[in-house]
Scaffold this motif. Structure first.
Motif, short mmCIF file in Angstrom:
data_model
loop_
_atom_site.label_atom_id
_atom_site.label_comp_id
_atom_site.label_asym_id
_atom_site.label_seq_id
_atom_site.Cartn_x
_atom_site.Cartn_y
_atom_site.Cartn_z
N LEU A 95 0.82 -1.20 0.00
CA LEU A 95 0.00 0.00 0.00
C LEU A 95 0.86 1.26 0.00
N ASP A 96 0.31 2.34 -0.54
CA ASP A 96 1.02 3.62 -0.51
C ASP A 96 1.21 4.06 0.94
N PRO A 97 2.33 4.71 1.26
CA PRO A 97 2.54 5.19 2.63
C PRO A 97 1.41 6.11 3.07
N ALA A 98 0.99 5.93 4.31
CA ALA A 98 -0.10 6.76 4.86
C ALA A 98 0.11 6.92 6.36
N ASP A 99 0.12 8.16 6.82
CA ASP A 99 0.35 8.43 8.24
C ASP A 99 -0.77 7.88 9.12
N HIS A 100 -1.99 7.83 8.59
CA HIS A 100 -3.12 7.45 9.42
C HIS A 100 -3.37 5.95 9.43
N ARG A 101 -2.68 5.20 8.58
CA ARG A 101 -2.89 3.75 8.54
C ARG A 101 -2.16 3.07 9.70
N LEU A 102 -2.77 2.03 10.23
CA LEU A 102 -2.12 1.22 11.25
C LEU A 102 -1.61 -0.07 10.63
N HIS A 103 -0.58 -0.63 11.24
CA HIS A 103 0.00 -1.89 10.75
C HIS A 103 0.15 -2.86 11.90
N TRP A 104 -0.39 -4.06 11.71
CA TRP A 104 -0.21 -5.15 12.67
C TRP A 104 0.56 -6.26 11.98
N SER A 105 1.76 -6.54 12.47
CA SER A 105 2.62 -7.55 11.85
C SER A 105 2.25 -8.94 12.39
N VAL A 106 1.16 -9.48 11.89
CA VAL A 106 0.65 -10.77 12.35
C VAL A 106 1.14 -11.85 11.38
N PRO A 107 1.87 -12.87 11.84
CA PRO A 107 2.36 -13.91 10.95
C PRO A 107 1.23 -14.60 10.19
N ASP A 108 1.51 -14.97 8.95
CA ASP A 108 0.52 -15.59 8.07
C ASP A 108 0.27 -17.04 8.48
N PRO A 109 -0.92 -17.37 9.00
CA PRO A 109 -1.17 -18.76 9.40
C PRO A 109 -1.31 -19.71 8.23
N THR A 110 -1.66 -19.19 7.04
CA THR A 110 -1.81 -20.07 5.87
C THR A 110 -0.46 -20.61 5.41
N ALA A 111 0.62 -19.90 5.74
CA ALA A 111 1.95 -20.39 5.36
C ALA A 111 2.32 -21.65 6.12
N VAL A 112 1.77 -21.80 7.32
CA VAL A 112 2.00 -23.00 8.14
C VAL A 112 0.90 -24.02 7.91
N GLY A 113 -0.35 -23.51 7.90
CA GLY A 113 -1.48 -24.36 7.54
C GLY A 113 -1.94 -25.31 8.62
N THR A 114 -1.69 -24.98 9.90
CA THR A 114 -2.13 -25.84 10.99
C THR A 114 -3.17 -25.11 11.84
N GLU A 115 -3.95 -25.89 12.58
CA GLU A 115 -4.92 -25.29 13.49
C GLU A 115 -4.24 -24.41 14.52
N ASP A 116 -3.08 -24.84 14.99
CA ASP A 116 -2.35 -24.07 16.01
C ASP A 116 -1.91 -22.71 15.45
N ALA A 117 -1.46 -22.68 14.19
CA ALA A 117 -1.03 -21.42 13.59
C ALA A 117 -2.20 -20.46 13.47
N PHE A 118 -3.36 -20.97 13.09
CA PHE A 118 -4.54 -20.11 12.98
C PHE A 118 -5.00 -19.63 14.35
N ASP A 119 -4.88 -20.48 15.36
CA ASP A 119 -5.28 -20.07 16.70
C ASP A 119 -4.34 -19.00 17.24
N ARG A 120 -3.03 -19.11 16.96
CA ARG A 120 -2.08 -18.08 17.38
C ARG A 120 -2.40 -16.75 16.71
N ALA A 121 -2.72 -16.80 15.42
CA ALA A 121 -3.07 -15.56 14.71
C ALA A 121 -4.34 -14.96 15.31
N TYR A 122 -5.31 -15.81 15.62
CA TYR A 122 -6.56 -15.32 16.22
C TYR A 122 -6.27 -14.62 17.55
N ARG A 123 -5.47 -15.22 18.40
CA ARG A 123 -5.19 -14.65 19.71
C ARG A 123 -4.40 -13.33 19.59
#
Length: 226
Positions: A181-209
């Motif tokens: 995305l274009d830089p924007a001062d008002h945008r927020l960023h959450w660096s949440v690891p991609d659970p689909t890259a791991v593909g396990t229930e545990d990875a999705f639960d960690r992302a959810y939490r």
């Protein structure tokens, strides 16, 4: 008088000492609602790189801030708060927006879960979208939502261009989307690891939490645009 302080007390003292300097407290408040690279922090606070490096070193040593490598541009790192060290700290940077739009690359997992969580915690309208949307919501995202009392059965991926409106507050919940995305001062960023890259229930639960913790912090800081 004994000076054998408990490890817990000594650790909390380090946190208080780290936050007792205005520039370091400003860094923490900047990261309270979202993650940022050191360069983004330096520009936002007008801190020279050598002084910023000193403050970040002290915050990391106190266990307040940690770094993660970007899943998009692997040369970049992002700073995030270790919220367990900051119990009771509340956001002071209040936002107003007609909607909160959560964005990730494929709009198939993290952004969908974040929007569903937002509906539980806030009256401010929400939506989700992707920069390169997938054909469907990931089955494990649907299952994870169901396990936590949420529903994604009717959710469908959408392209950001078809969803975003000018005054929306955008929250990029993945590194790739943030960097695309274009830089924007008002945008927020959450660096949440991609659970689909791991593909396990545990990875999705960690992302959810991770998302649940962040939504709970952001919701009190956003008000509907009058």
């Amino acid at each position: 008088m004994s000076t054998d302080w408990s490890p817990d007390l000594a650790g909390r003292a380090r946190v208080h000492a780290a936050l007792g300097e205005p520039a370091r407290l400003a860094v923490v408040e900047l990261l309270l609602l979202g993650d940022a690279s050191p360069g983004e922090v330096g520009r936002a606070l007008a801190l020279p790189s050598n002084l910023l490096a000193h403050h970040l070193k002290l915050l990391e040593r106190a266990g307040v801030v940690e770094r993660s490598r970007s899943e998009g541009d692997h040369r970049r790192t992002y700073l995030r708060l270790r919220t367990t060290a900051l119990t009771g700290l509340v956001p002071t940077d209040l936002r107003t927006a007609p909607r909160v739009v959560f964005v990730c690359s494929h709009n198939s997992a993290r952004s969908q879960l974040a929007a569903a969580l937002w509906e539980r915690h806030s009256d401010v309208p929400t939506a989700s979208a992707g920069t390169r949307p997938a054909e469907r919501v990931h089955p494990l995202a649907v299952a994870t939502a169901r396990a936590h009392g949420l529903s994604l059965t009717r959710a469908r991926p959408h392209h950001l261009d078809d969803v975003l409106e000018p005054e929306d507050l955008v929250v990029a919940v993945c590194d790739n989307a943030h960097e695309e995305l274009d830089p924007a001062d008002h945008r927020l960023h959450w660096s949440v690891p991609d659970p689909t890259a791991v593909g396990t229930e545990d990875a999705f639960d960690r992302a959810y939490r991770d998302l649940a913790d962040r939504v709970e912090r952001l919701a009190p800081a956003v008000r509907t645009t009058p």
